[in-house]
Design an enzyme around this catalytic site. Structure first.
Site, mmCIF file in Angstrom:
data_model
loop_
_atom_site.group_PDB
_atom_site.id
_atom_site.type_symbol
_atom_site.label_atom_id
_atom_site.label_comp_id
_atom_site.label_asym_id
_atom_site.label_seq_id
_atom_site.Cartn_x
_atom_site.Cartn_y
_atom_site.Cartn_z
ATOM 1 N N HIS A 45 3.482 1.140 -28.179
ATOM 2 C CA HIS A 45 3.660 0.028 -29.126
ATOM 3 C C HIS A 45 4.824 0.334 -30.079
ATOM 4 C CE1 HIS A 45 2.027 -2.996 -32.197
ATOM 5 N NE2 HIS A 45 2.918 -2.303 -32.880
ATOM 6 N N GLU A 46 4.804 1.557 -30.631
ATOM 7 C CA GLU A 46 5.848 1.922 -31.594
ATOM 8 C C GLU A 46 7.215 2.020 -30.916
ATOM 9 O OE1 GLU A 46 5.158 1.639 -34.636
ATOM 10 O OE2 GLU A 46 3.002 1.565 -34.308
ATOM 11 N N HIS A 65 9.126 -1.145 -30.629
ATOM 12 C CA HIS A 65 9.878 -1.543 -31.837
ATOM 13 C C HIS A 65 11.327 -1.061 -31.769
ATOM 14 C CE1 HIS A 65 6.926 -3.447 -34.428
ATOM 15 N NE2 HIS A 65 6.056 -2.479 -34.236
ATOM 16 N N GLN A 85 10.747 -1.051 -39.046
ATOM 17 C CA GLN A 85 9.770 -1.851 -39.809
ATOM 18 C C GLN A 85 9.952 -1.696 -41.324
ATOM 19 O OE1 GLN A 85 6.309 -0.410 -37.267
ATOM 20 N NE2 GLN A 85 5.634 -2.456 -37.833
ATOM 21 N N CYS A 145 -0.224 -5.076 -35.781
ATOM 22 C CA CYS A 145 1.082 -4.546 -36.170
ATOM 23 C C CYS A 145 1.324 -4.896 -37.635
ATOM 24 C CB CYS A 145 2.157 -5.196 -35.292
ATOM 25 S SG CYS A 145 3.817 -4.633 -35.660
ATOM 26 N N LEU A 146 1.815 -3.937 -38.392
ATOM 27 C CA LEU A 146 2.066 -4.190 -39.817
ATOM 28 C C LEU A 146 3.131 -5.275 -40.015
ATOM 29 C CD1 LEU A 146 1.951 -0.548 -41.230
ATOM 30 C CD2 LEU A 146 0.181 -2.313 -41.379
ATOM 31 N N GLY A 187 0.512 3.397 -37.310
ATOM 32 C CA GLY A 187 1.829 3.717 -36.770
ATOM 33 C C GLY A 187 2.892 2.876 -37.455
#
Ligand code: ZN
Length: 179
Positions: free
Chosen positions: A141-142, A145, A51, A99-100, A46
């Protein structure tokens, strides 16, 4: 198409609140393509636009497991524009999240298991669906952000500091500048 640099902690852009998309136009679709390319390259399941440094309410996800060696890769790309959670279950389930933007760090986070969500796709078409399990967890989660929230914010202070310490050590070991 282009692979974009991923914004990592402690970059203050990750704390920005993203703005709604007013029109799903060619510019937004071009960003979505780049976000998919960036996410698959990372690799991740994701990615939120912030990000890659763009503060608009666009998310891409693909929960498909990578195929075994030699098999055809099958993708299941999903786009969420201006997503909203309408209802969520009382019951929360723990899930090991990463998470990236917090590279190579994982911790268990509890979130509602079922949600009802509404969003636009890349053609501007509205969807409303019940989502469960990993899909529900990943969307939450996304969506965090978009509000400038990271999964580590859901942890106790002690656990969050441990994760950030491990990340700093990993960066140092790799010869990167410590955060
Ligand atoms: Zn993330």
């Amino acid at each position: 198409m282009a692979i974009l640099p991923i914004v990592e902690v402690p970059d203050p852009r990750l704390r920005q609140i993203s703005s709604p998309v007013k029109e799903v136009n060619a510019e937004v679709r071009a960003l979505i393509k780049d976000m998919f390319e960036t996410m698959y390259d990372a690799p991740g399941i994701g990615l939120a636009a912030i990000q890659v440094g763009v503060p608009i309410r666009v998310l891409v996800m693909d929960l498909h497991e990578p195929e075994e060696e030699g098999g055809e890769p099958v993708n299941d790309p999903r786009v969420f524009i201006n997503p909203e959670i309408l209802t969520h279950s009382e019951e929360e389930v723990p899930y090991l999240e990463g998470c990236l933007s917090v590279p190579d760090q994982y911790a268990e986070v509890e979130r509602p298991d079922h949600i009802r969500a509404r969003w636009l796709d890349e053609k501007g078409k509205q969807h409303e669906e019940q989502l469960d399990g990993l899909l529900a967890v990943c969307l939450q989660h996304e969506m965090d952000h978009l509000e400038g929230i990271l999964f580590i914010d859901h942890l106790s202070r002690l656990k969050r500091e441990m994760v950030l310490k491990k990340l700093a050590k990993m960066r140092k070991d790799r010869g990167e500048r410590a955060a």
